[in-house]
Design a protein around this motif. Sequence first.
Motif, mmCIF file in Angstrom:
data_model
loop_
_atom_site.group_PDB
_atom_site.id
_atom_site.type_symbol
_atom_site.label_atom_id
_atom_site.label_comp_id
_atom_site.label_asym_id
_atom_site.label_seq_id
_atom_site.Cartn_x
_atom_site.Cartn_y
_atom_site.Cartn_z
ATOM 1 N N ILE A 152 -7.802 2.473 5.526
ATOM 2 C CA ILE A 152 -7.821 2.744 4.039
ATOM 3 C C ILE A 152 -8.218 4.361 3.963
ATOM 4 O O ILE A 152 -9.307 4.778 4.575
ATOM 5 C CB ILE A 152 -8.786 2.145 3.366
ATOM 6 C CG1 ILE A 152 -8.231 0.521 3.196
ATOM 7 C CG2 ILE A 152 -8.728 2.526 1.723
ATOM 8 C CD1 ILE A 152 -9.609 -0.385 2.507
ATOM 9 N N GLU A 153 -7.528 5.367 3.426
ATOM 10 C CA GLU A 153 -7.756 6.460 3.186
ATOM 11 C C GLU A 153 -8.001 7.158 1.817
ATOM 12 O O GLU A 153 -7.402 6.363 0.937
ATOM 13 C CB GLU A 153 -6.655 7.647 3.916
ATOM 14 C CG GLU A 153 -6.273 7.317 5.487
ATOM 15 C CD GLU A 153 -5.368 8.281 5.898
ATOM 16 O OE1 GLU A 153 -4.715 8.641 4.979
ATOM 17 O OE2 GLU A 153 -5.017 8.153 7.151
ATOM 18 N N HIS A 188 -4.457 -1.710 8.767
ATOM 19 C CA HIS A 188 -4.427 -0.646 8.174
ATOM 20 C C HIS A 188 -5.675 0.032 7.611
ATOM 21 O O HIS A 188 -6.675 -0.586 6.999
ATOM 22 C CB HIS A 188 -3.550 -1.002 6.629
ATOM 23 C CG HIS A 188 -3.305 0.455 5.820
ATOM 24 N ND1 HIS A 188 -2.493 1.488 6.012
ATOM 25 C CD2 HIS A 188 -4.079 0.787 4.680
ATOM 26 C CE1 HIS A 188 -2.700 2.466 4.967
ATOM 27 N NE2 HIS A 188 -3.739 2.047 4.390
ATOM 28 N N GLY A 215 -2.086 9.147 -5.508
ATOM 29 C CA GLY A 215 -1.502 7.873 -5.199
ATOM 30 C C GLY A 215 -0.762 7.275 -6.470
ATOM 31 O O GLY A 215 0.278 7.114 -6.421
ATOM 32 N N ASP A 259 -4.953 6.629 -1.215
ATOM 33 C CA ASP A 259 -4.053 5.497 -1.016
ATOM 34 C C ASP A 259 -4.196 4.776 -2.278
ATOM 35 O O ASP A 259 -4.981 4.817 -3.197
ATOM 36 C CB ASP A 259 -4.527 4.603 0.001
ATOM 37 C CG ASP A 259 -4.088 4.925 1.550
ATOM 38 O OD1 ASP A 259 -3.519 6.102 1.650
ATOM 39 O OD2 ASP A 259 -4.745 4.298 2.505
ATOM 40 N N SER A 260 -3.155 4.020 -2.813
ATOM 41 C CA SER A 260 -3.025 3.239 -3.882
ATOM 42 C C SER A 260 -2.531 1.817 -3.242
ATOM 43 O O SER A 260 -1.831 1.636 -2.132
ATOM 44 C CB SER A 260 -1.764 3.528 -4.601
ATOM 45 O OG SER A 260 -2.310 4.828 -5.377
ATOM 46 N N ILE A 294 0.825 -1.161 -0.022
ATOM 47 C CA ILE A 294 0.065 -0.033 -0.098
ATOM 48 C C ILE A 294 1.044 1.205 -0.026
ATOM 49 O O ILE A 294 1.893 1.375 1.035
ATOM 50 C CB ILE A 294 -0.933 0.039 1.274
ATOM 51 C CG1 ILE A 294 -1.833 -1.110 1.233
ATOM 52 C CG2 ILE A 294 -1.713 1.344 1.504
ATOM 53 C CD1 ILE A 294 -2.636 -1.269 2.442
ATOM 54 N N ARG A 295 0.775 2.243 -0.967
ATOM 55 C CA ARG A 295 1.394 3.434 -0.800
ATOM 56 C C ARG A 295 0.208 4.442 -0.291
ATOM 57 O O ARG A 295 -0.735 4.708 -0.952
ATOM 58 C CB ARG A 295 1.795 3.951 -2.304
ATOM 59 C CG ARG A 295 2.502 5.352 -2.341
ATOM 60 C CD ARG A 295 2.831 5.920 -3.583
ATOM 61 N NE ARG A 295 3.774 5.306 -4.239
ATOM 62 C CZ ARG A 295 3.569 4.391 -5.350
ATOM 63 N NH1 ARG A 295 2.576 4.283 -6.063
ATOM 64 N NH2 ARG A 295 4.746 3.860 -5.819
ATOM 65 N N ARG A 296 0.690 4.888 0.811
ATOM 66 C CA ARG A 296 -0.263 5.836 1.398
ATOM 67 C C ARG A 296 -0.437 7.433 0.624
ATOM 68 O O ARG A 296 0.793 7.499 0.121
ATOM 69 C CB ARG A 296 -0.155 6.133 2.869
ATOM 70 C CG ARG A 296 0.135 4.927 3.623
ATOM 71 C CD ARG A 296 -0.069 4.952 5.101
ATOM 72 N NE ARG A 296 -1.598 5.589 5.477
ATOM 73 C CZ ARG A 296 -1.804 6.021 6.448
ATOM 74 N NH1 ARG A 296 -1.048 5.620 7.636
ATOM 75 N NH2 ARG A 296 -2.858 6.522 6.958
ATOM 76 N N ARG A 297 -1.276 8.217 0.929
ATOM 77 C CA ARG A 297 -1.199 9.420 0.085
ATOM 78 C C ARG A 297 -0.139 10.250 0.566
ATOM 79 O O ARG A 297 0.118 11.374 -0.370
ATOM 80 C CB ARG A 297 -2.789 10.103 -0.105
ATOM 81 C CG ARG A 297 -3.033 10.608 1.542
ATOM 82 C CD ARG A 297 -4.472 10.955 1.346
ATOM 83 N NE ARG A 297 -4.701 12.232 2.237
ATOM 84 C CZ ARG A 297 -5.719 12.778 2.487
ATOM 85 N NH1 ARG A 297 -7.069 12.425 1.635
ATOM 86 N NH2 ARG A 297 -6.100 13.779 3.180
#
Length: 609
Positions: A371-372, A369, A575, A375-376, A354-357
């Motif tokens: 999810i926001e 985790h 993202g 996010d990607s 996961i790549r956070r924003r």
Amino acid sequence: MILGLATETALVFGLILVTVVLFVTEVVSPDIVAIGLVVALVVLGPWTGISAEEGLSGFSNTATVTILAMYILSKGVQETGIVRRLGAEVAHVTRGNENRLLAAVVGLTGPIAGVVNNTPVVAVFIPMVTDLAEEAGVSPSKLLLPLSYASMLGGTLTLIGTATNLVASDLSASLLNHPFSMFEFTHLGVVVLVVGSAYLLTVGKALTPARVTPGDRTTQYEVEAYLARVLVPSRSPLVGVPAAGVVSDAARDLDLDILDVVRGDEHFVASESDRELNARDILTVRGAPDEIKRFCDVADLRYLPRATVGDEELDNPAEGTLVELGVPGDSSVVGDTIAEARVRERYDATVIAIRRRNGDLVRERFRDHVIEAGDSLLLQTTDETVDYLLETHEFVVTGEVPDLVDRMRARELQPTTLPALGIVLTVIGLAALGVVPIVIAALGGVVAMVVTGVLTPSDAYDAVNWNVIFLLAGVIPLGLAMQETGGVAVIASGVVSLSAVVPAIGMLAAFYVLTGLLANVVTPVASVVLLLPVAVDTAGRIGADPFAFVLAVTFAASTAFMTPVGYQTNLMVYGPGGYRFTDYVRVGAPLQALLTVVTTLGIVFFWGL
């Protein structure tokens, strides 16, 4: 009196301040803040001047109803596949050439976004743009930000281009008895689109950073150390154990995912198989390096250090493909953990990273985790799931779909294509000719979409972005409160004092800048609701044309280029583009400054001052 202001005026300003702070900090979602604002305005009615009927007037406002209907009409066009097919055809021609690809992205997205809601347009184009960028060896970052900006520029072409245009039209009707016609400002919108596109193809191209390096997703997400292949020797206690049971135990006890089993030339999905593991089977494992080592120790497995696992190894006929997903702001999974969203169960997918924003990478312990938006997610899933994800609005497929363009070109258009296009063109024509108001034409179009079978009733309800509808309905009464309590007059009086040293054209430009800056932090719709009445009042006080100031505020609200949260499409590309917050300022600020000059002069030239 409070700080020299009447109590009711100071109270409304206080509510505005609290609302802005909550919008910016996102402690609570903006739509919930807006509904809370309605409650506060009505409860404090003796001071705010807002009755229960006025507080709820946002829900019956013609702009709100029209926007709701336009979401459904856009969905009808989207369901036909014509936008995706058109994008794929153009993308096919531009393969391998960065300049042609960038020109096609900007030149196609802008005009389409003038008549179709730009959020689904961008959602359709993101995976194609990413796929083609990979083929051409170009960073997707060089194309995704221009994609978002072009869609925003296209919103200035027609009345239905953006929600803010419709809200501004309704306010203009109530304040000046001058609602916008369908193509009232199209000539200026064309100028803005052309100038903005020229910027994106030249200066913007140079300023846009290449944050994401073309190549393997496993490399981009830095997960090589978290992927491994291990051999099952004959002495291992796993020999003879059903693969699905091993998967379940590893996930529960070690936070490991067993992605597949390699048996000679054969691959099979471990989680879906009741086949027993054999000696010499090779397992592809995802997890923290120390947990992988522990797994090998506990199960007496042999780690294969030279068996690297990358995109090629994770893409195979049994497993399907790697796919990268972006999380839009209106997704129902925002705020859920990966476990609560049931990603594995619902989408038959394994989370790889996961790549956070904010740019941080998460490569282990996904279950908890949260999810926001922005996010990607890098997933391994099946081709069937990819097809489903391309159609759903919970996520935006942002890349690494093999042969996506060819797959889109091969798809036949739906039989509903002609009816859907005919309905939308009829709605635009009736509204443009003044036969019926735009809200009635749009609602008639919704009925036609359902009656002709373009959409089912459930499709129509699902098409509406209810977050935006509630946000609109909540902030509209705030504008009424500002007028009722004299807040508009107080702000206008302060602004008018500048007219002694600033000419009328400078005041026009100042409102453009102020609206644009506010739109970057509190949404374009809220900025229009707050500033358009002030702009009209100020224009009247300095002897300028109020409609010119209405147009300045309206156009400025569509130029929220400087933050990822200013407009939803900016957040959608955040993202997958690997952008930083400062990238939006770096590329968007010069564009916003350029359009301040162009739009101000254009308004004066076309409408006078």
